[in-house]
Design a protein around this motif. Structure first.
Motif, PDB file in Angstrom:
ATOM      1  N   GLU A  84      99.150  34.854 -32.897  1.00 40.20           N
ATOM      2  CA  GLU A  84      99.562  35.220 -34.256  1.00 40.20           C
ATOM      3  C   GLU A  84      98.713  34.492 -35.295  1.00 40.20           C
ATOM      4  N   ALA A  85      98.492  33.206 -35.072  1.00 45.42           N
ATOM      5  CA  ALA A  85      97.669  32.441 -36.011  1.00 45.42           C
ATOM      6  C   ALA A  85      96.235  32.957 -36.014  1.00 45.42           C
ATOM      7  N   MET A  86      95.724  33.316 -34.846  1.00 41.47           N
ATOM      8  CA  MET A  86      94.360  33.828 -34.778  1.00 41.47           C
ATOM      9  C   MET A  86      94.239  35.145 -35.532  1.00 41.47           C
ATOM     10  N   ALA A  87      95.163  36.062 -35.303  1.00 40.40           N
ATOM     11  CA  ALA A  87      95.116  37.358 -35.985  1.00 40.40           C
ATOM     12  C   ALA A  87      95.199  37.181 -37.496  1.00 40.40           C
ATOM     13  N   GLY A  88      96.095  36.329 -37.948  1.00 36.72           N
ATOM     14  CA  GLY A  88      96.247  36.124 -39.383  1.00 36.72           C
ATOM     15  C   GLY A  88      95.028  35.476 -40.020  1.00 36.72           C
ATOM     16  N   THR A  89      94.415  34.556 -39.313  1.00 32.01           N
ATOM     17  CA  THR A  89      93.230  33.886 -39.849  1.00 32.01           C
ATOM     18  C   THR A  89      92.062  34.855 -39.974  1.00 32.01           C
ATOM     19  N   VAL A  90      91.859  35.676 -38.967  1.00 34.56           N
ATOM     20  CA  VAL A  90      90.779  36.664 -39.032  1.00 34.56           C
ATOM     21  C   VAL A  90      91.050  37.660 -40.150  1.00 34.56           C
ATOM     22  N   SER A  91      92.272  38.161 -40.222  1.00 31.73           N
ATOM     23  CA  SER A  91      92.636  39.158 -41.223  1.00 31.73           C
ATOM     24  C   SER A  91      92.412  38.648 -42.638  1.00 31.73           C
ATOM     25  N   SER A 103      96.212  43.672 -32.616  1.00 26.64           N
ATOM     26  CA  SER A 103      95.852  44.463 -31.436  1.00 26.64           C
ATOM     27  C   SER A 103      94.517  44.048 -30.838  1.00 26.64           C
ATOM     28  N   PHE A 104      93.594  43.618 -31.682  1.00 22.66           N
ATOM     29  CA  PHE A 104      92.262  43.255 -31.215  1.00 22.66           C
ATOM     30  C   PHE A 104      92.093  41.739 -31.133  1.00 22.66           C
TER      31      PHE A 104
END
Length: 478
Positions: A84-91, A103-104
């Motif tokens: 979750e932290a990774m997805a949010g940071t990238v986004s 998803s990715f």
């Protein structure tokens, strides 16, 4: 997030220089954080650490395949715990809609690690072949060595693990050079590497700009280069590797065609068409941004694509309702807007979009844009825009559709839309491109992915992706 150190040799270490890379939110333009900008001395240290981890007696390539596979699974578990932290940071950094990032960026790295762990576990590094005219040969697969992985910003973790997972499984060590637009998520990756207990120096991370990338690519301690990014940068890297006779994998740009056949049921596949053409705000190398439509159904398809773009929810990348987020930077927005002006000047018909969305005054937003009546030879149909801009070109008959699809400098991907999958597969075989999807598009982890022509060299994913990090040795026996 303020990152003050570099991850080299399994430790957070002070950078040799004082420059930093600042990251702002793609949605608001506000400050998100910073990370050190690596300099040549940092890259030298990272390469030495990777070299030591590879060359030391009992080092990473000497581990039994099952032991390496177990380490890959531990890294997958650590990444899953922080997805979750990774997805949010990238986004937040690059504008990828959070649902896409989950998803990715949040899921694919662990999936790749487990897949390549499965290939590595129990794999034999040798086989004996009956020789001709006599004797036999022992054929050995060996890891290629230290890998320089130069990364892109649009799918930073997904594309990183296209390289990391097979390289680790093969027994290679790596130096990663993240793109300056996305230097915060690598800190989360470094934490996961520490949690997984990978040996010191197996993965090293040095953010930096083009100069750092060029220095790493040509470093004498590197054995192979793997790059994902623009075709222009790929040509420079290819030239450097050619001079050094250094193996290189290049995953570059694309301008893929979506061939809509006259029997296609696009109403049933609108979501898949959106995903294939506008995923990640069009900042996707495999996106089918050239829609080729049969004249017999041309007005209908133009209307459907226009409604698809007009109805997309545009908003903050971190909002789960968002389908189209901002572009990665003001510079990228300016570039896309320049292409929109070019399309209009070349006579394309704008059916929707073309400007900045109302009410989104901060961040780097561009409306989803559709151009109809586009000449396939025009700039907007030939050059990679890397934004939410689609072109629609009419055709007469399958032969012309194939000719138009192949009339491109690129050859990374493509799609065929039809109610007859056998017919679609026959047409797909005529398109000169590395990958084709039928009624949708999503790379398959088990199958080779990569491009032809200006879209690159080599393949990632599948067993072929593992072979890209191996060398062969033949031992001839009497």
């Amino acid at each position: 997030m303020k990152v003050n150190h570099l991850f080299i040799g399994g430790k957070w270490t002070a950078p040799a220089g004082s420059d930093t890379i600042t990251v702002t939110s793609a949605s608001t333009g506000e400050y998100l954080g910073s990370a050190p900008a690596g300099v040549e001395r940092d890259i030298d240290r990272a390469v030495r650490a990777a070299r030591s981890a590879f060359d030391a007696p009992g080092g990473w390539p000497a581990w039994e395949p099952e032991r390496r596979a177990a380490a890959l699974v531990r890294l997958a578990d650590a990444l899953d715990a922080g997805r979750e932290a990774m997805a949010g940071t990238v986004s937040a950094q690059n504008g990828m809609p959070i649902s896409t990032a989950e998803s990715f960026e949040g899921a694919v790295p662990a999936l790749l690690l487990r897949y390549y762990a499965g290939l590595a576990a129990g794999a034999s590094g040798e086989e004996r072949r009956v020789g001709l005219p006599r004797g036999s040969t022992v054929v050995r697969r060996e890891p290629v060595g230290v890998v320089a992985a130069v990364m892109t910003w649009n799918f930073p973790q997904t594309m990183a693990f296209f390289k990391i997972a097979p390289a680790l499984a093969a027994g290679c060590t790596l130096v990663l050079k993240p793109a300056p637009q996305t230097v915060l998520d690598p800190a989360l990756l470094a934490d996961a590497i520490g949690t997984a207990g990978l040996p010191e120096g197996v993965i090293n991370i040095v953010p930096g700009g083009p100069e750092a990338g060029a220095y790493l690519v040509s470093h004498p301690g590197v054995d192979k280069v793997s790059f994902t990014g623009s075709t222009a940068a790929g040509r420079r890297i290819a030239a450097a590797c050619a001079a050094l006779l250094r193996p290189v994998t290049l995953e570059l740009g694309g301008k893929s065609a979506a061939v809509v056949l006259d029997d296609a049921d696009l109403d049933a596949h609108t979501d898949q068409l959106f995903m294939a053409s506008l995923v990640n705000n069009g900042q996707t190398c495999f996106a089918s941004t050239r829609i080729l439509a049969p004249r017999s159904r041309y007005p209908e398809i133009v209307e459907l694509c226009t409604a698809m773009a007009r109805g997309a929810v545009v908003g903050d990348a971190l909002d789960h309702a968002t389908q189209i987020g901002p572009l990665v930077s003001a510079r990228q927005r300016d570039r896309v807007e320049g292409y929109i002006r070019k399309g209009l000047s070349e006579g394309a018909r704008l059916t929707t979009g073309g400007g900045r969305p109302a009410g989104l005054d901060r961040g780097w937003f561009v409306e989803p844009t559709i151009f109809a009546d586009v000449d396939n030879a025009s700039t907007v149909a030939q050059e990679e825009i890397f934004g939410p801009v689609l072109t629609i070109t009419p055709y007469e008959g399958e032969d012309e559709a194939v000719r138009l699809a192949n009339d491109s400098a690129y050859g990374l991907a493509g799609t065929v839309w039809t109610s007859d999958l056998d017919r679609g597969a026959r047409l797909a075989r005529r398109i000169r491109t590395g990958t084709v999807g039928l009624n949708g598009y999503l790379p398959d982890v088990t199958s080779p992915y990569g491009g032809r022509k200006a879209s690159g060299l080599g393949r990632e994913l599948g067993p072929e992706g593992l072979q890209a990090y191996q060398e062969f040795q033949s031992i001839y026996c009497p």
